[in-house]
Write a protein that holds these residues in place. Structure first.
Motif, PDB file in Angstrom:
ATOM      1  N   PRO A  61       0.849  -1.203   0.000  1.00 45.77           N
ATOM      2  CA  PRO A  61       0.000   0.000   0.000  1.00 45.77           C
ATOM      3  C   PRO A  61       0.884   1.254   0.000  1.00 45.77           C
ATOM      4  O   PRO A  61       1.898   1.312   0.681  1.00 45.77           O
ATOM      5  CB  PRO A  61      -0.784  -0.128   1.317  1.00 45.77           C
ATOM      6  CG  PRO A  61      -0.740  -1.589   1.656  1.00 45.77           C
ATOM      7  CD  PRO A  61       0.571  -2.095   1.121  1.00 45.77           C
ATOM      8  N   GLY A  62       0.504   2.214  -0.792  1.00 44.38           N
ATOM      9  CA  GLY A  62       1.270   3.448  -0.874  1.00 44.38           C
ATOM     10  C   GLY A  62       2.457   3.391  -1.818  1.00 44.38           C
ATOM     11  O   GLY A  62       3.139   4.397  -2.014  1.00 44.38           O
ATOM     12  N   LYS A  63       2.721   2.238  -2.411  1.00 45.38           N
ATOM     13  CA  LYS A  63       3.806   2.101  -3.396  1.00 45.38           C
ATOM     14  C   LYS A  63       3.189   2.005  -4.786  1.00 45.38           C
ATOM     15  O   LYS A  63       2.087   1.499  -4.960  1.00 45.38           O
ATOM     16  CB  LYS A  63       4.648   0.837  -3.121  1.00 45.38           C
ATOM     17  CG  LYS A  63       5.422   0.881  -1.837  1.00 45.38           C
ATOM     18  CD  LYS A  63       6.574   1.813  -1.962  1.00 45.38           C
ATOM     19  CE  LYS A  63       7.438   1.799  -0.718  1.00 45.38           C
ATOM     20  NZ  LYS A  63       8.561   2.697  -0.821  1.00 45.38           N
ATOM     21  N   TRP A  64       3.925   2.468  -5.764  1.00 50.53           N
ATOM     22  CA  TRP A  64       3.434   2.430  -7.134  1.00 50.53           C
ATOM     23  C   TRP A  64       3.517   1.028  -7.717  1.00 50.53           C
ATOM     24  O   TRP A  64       4.485   0.288  -7.494  1.00 50.53           O
ATOM     25  CB  TRP A  64       4.265   3.351  -8.019  1.00 50.53           C
ATOM     26  CG  TRP A  64       4.085   4.812  -7.779  1.00 50.53           C
ATOM     27  CD1 TRP A  64       3.043   5.441  -7.155  1.00 50.53           C
ATOM     28  CD2 TRP A  64       4.979   5.844  -8.174  1.00 50.53           C
ATOM     29  NE1 TRP A  64       3.227   6.795  -7.157  1.00 50.53           N
ATOM     30  CE2 TRP A  64       4.421   7.076  -7.773  1.00 50.53           C
ATOM     31  CE3 TRP A  64       6.197   5.863  -8.836  1.00 50.53           C
ATOM     32  CZ2 TRP A  64       5.037   8.297  -8.007  1.00 50.53           C
ATOM     33  CZ3 TRP A  64       6.810   7.075  -9.069  1.00 50.53           C
ATOM     34  CH2 TRP A  64       6.234   8.275  -8.664  1.00 50.53           C
ATOM     35  N   SER A  65       2.532   0.689  -8.541  1.00 49.02           N
ATOM     36  CA  SER A  65       2.601  -0.525  -9.359  1.00 49.02           C
ATOM     37  C   SER A  65       3.597  -0.266 -10.488  1.00 49.02           C
ATOM     38  O   SER A  65       4.003   0.873 -10.737  1.00 49.02           O
ATOM     39  CB  SER A  65       1.222  -0.843  -9.939  1.00 49.02           C
ATOM     40  OG  SER A  65       0.842   0.168 -10.873  1.00 49.02           O
ATOM     41  N   LYS A  66       3.950  -1.310 -11.207  1.00 39.83           N
ATOM     42  CA  LYS A  66       4.824  -1.137 -12.372  1.00 39.83           C
ATOM     43  C   LYS A  66       4.148  -0.234 -13.404  1.00 39.83           C
ATOM     44  O   LYS A  66       4.803   0.577 -14.059  1.00 39.83           O
ATOM     45  CB  LYS A  66       5.181  -2.490 -12.983  1.00 39.83           C
ATOM     46  CG  LYS A  66       6.096  -3.311 -12.088  1.00 39.83           C
ATOM     47  CD  LYS A  66       6.420  -4.674 -12.670  1.00 39.83           C
ATOM     48  CE  LYS A  66       7.327  -5.395 -11.702  1.00 39.83           C
ATOM     49  NZ  LYS A  66       7.896  -6.597 -12.270  1.00 39.83           N
ATOM     50  N   LYS A  67       2.846  -0.352 -13.520  1.00 35.47           N
ATOM     51  CA  LYS A  67       2.083   0.495 -14.444  1.00 35.47           C
ATOM     52  C   LYS A  67       2.192   1.961 -14.021  1.00 35.47           C
ATOM     53  O   LYS A  67       2.373   2.848 -14.854  1.00 35.47           O
ATOM     54  CB  LYS A  67       0.620   0.050 -14.462  1.00 35.47           C
ATOM     55  CG  LYS A  67      -0.212   0.703 -15.541  1.00 35.47           C
ATOM     56  CD  LYS A  67      -1.661   0.240 -15.467  1.00 35.47           C
ATOM     57  CE  LYS A  67      -1.932  -0.855 -16.450  1.00 35.47           C
ATOM     58  NZ  LYS A  67      -3.380  -1.176 -16.552  1.00 35.47           N
ATOM     59  N   ASN A  86      14.458  -0.257 -14.042  1.00 36.16           N
ATOM     60  CA  ASN A  86      14.905  -1.326 -13.136  1.00 36.16           C
ATOM     61  C   ASN A  86      13.798  -1.737 -12.169  1.00 36.16           C
ATOM     62  O   ASN A  86      13.781  -2.870 -11.694  1.00 36.16           O
ATOM     63  CB  ASN A  86      16.138  -0.890 -12.337  1.00 36.16           C
ATOM     64  CG  ASN A  86      17.422  -1.080 -13.103  1.00 36.16           C
ATOM     65  OD1 ASN A  86      17.480  -1.799 -14.102  1.00 36.16           O
ATOM     66  ND2 ASN A  86      18.477  -0.431 -12.646  1.00 36.16           N
ATOM     67  N   GLN A  87      12.893  -0.836 -11.855  1.00 39.89           N
ATOM     68  CA  GLN A  87      11.767  -1.180 -10.991  1.00 39.89           C
ATOM     69  C   GLN A  87      10.720  -1.980 -11.754  1.00 39.89           C
ATOM     70  O   GLN A  87      10.001  -2.781 -11.162  1.00 39.89           O
ATOM     71  CB  GLN A  87      11.135   0.089 -10.414  1.00 39.89           C
ATOM     72  CG  GLN A  87      12.053   0.839  -9.479  1.00 39.89           C
ATOM     73  CD  GLN A  87      11.464   2.173  -9.050  1.00 39.89           C
ATOM     74  OE1 GLN A  87      10.781   2.854  -9.814  1.00 39.89           O
ATOM     75  NE2 GLN A  87      11.736   2.538  -7.804  1.00 39.89           N
ATOM     76  N   ILE A  88      10.624  -1.756 -13.040  1.00 40.16           N
ATOM     77  CA  ILE A  88       9.653  -2.477 -13.860  1.00 40.16           C
ATOM     78  C   ILE A  88      10.212  -3.832 -14.272  1.00 40.16           C
ATOM     79  O   ILE A  88       9.528  -4.853 -14.185  1.00 40.16           O
ATOM     80  CB  ILE A  88       9.259  -1.631 -15.098  1.00 40.16           C
ATOM     81  CG1 ILE A  88       8.575  -0.327 -14.650  1.00 40.16           C
ATOM     82  CG2 ILE A  88       8.344  -2.425 -16.036  1.00 40.16           C
ATOM     83  CD1 ILE A  88       8.341   0.690 -15.766  1.00 40.16           C
TER      84      ILE A  88
END
Length: 156
Positions: A33-39, A144-146
């Motif tokens: 929660p509170g973190k971005w999805s790859k999208k 790199n996060q995706i």
């Protein structure tokens, strides 16, 4: 500047296809929660592209360095990226980065050292050349996060 633009084009060309192969659930799921999805991370890269495109254009002609800053969390929330079709998001990312590459390639060398203020408060002047290089590093960091371990880069 041309080398940076060509690297940008190469990255976008390769990674648009790689991102397309990520299954939708893995692309839209938030890790916490509170973190971005790859999208949403890709959406953030689109927001960064919008703001940097403006910097690369306005920074060439405005007499006083333009002050172009954005609130990244607000932009991601306002754009509701998790509700956008993956294909549309990837296409938008690809198209806006192709625009940036075109602007960078066509930018006269005399404009490379013109400045833009990117600070939320105060004076954070950076040359357009610095901003172009930093833009590509920033993109690698988020790619790199995706797709983990895509680039060997540390970005602050």
């Amino acid at each position: 500047m041309k080398k940076t633009a060509e690297e940008l084009q190469q990255i976008v060309g390769e990674y648009a296809d790689r991102i397309s192969s990520i299954p939708e659930p893995g692309f839209s799921d938030k890790p916490l929660p509170g973190k971005w999805s790859k999208k949403e991370v890709l959406g953030h890269l689109i927001d960064s592209a919008h703001n940097n495109l403006r910097r690369f254009v306005a920074g060439q002609y405005e007499k006083t360095p333009p002050h172009i800053v954005y609130d990244q969390d607000f932009w991601v929330d306002a754009n509701a990226y998790n509700n956008v079709k993956k294909e549309d998001l990837i296409l938008l990312w690809r198209l806006i980065n192709n625009r940036i590459a075109t602007v960078l390639i066509s930018m006269p060398a005399a404009n490379h050292m013109k400045a833009c203020n990117t600070g939320k408060s105060g004076n954070a002047l950076h040359s357009l050349l610095f901003l172009a290089d930093d833009y590509v590093k920033h993109m690698k960091h988020h790619l790199n996060q995706i797709i983990p371990a895509s680039f060997d880069i540390e970005y602050k």
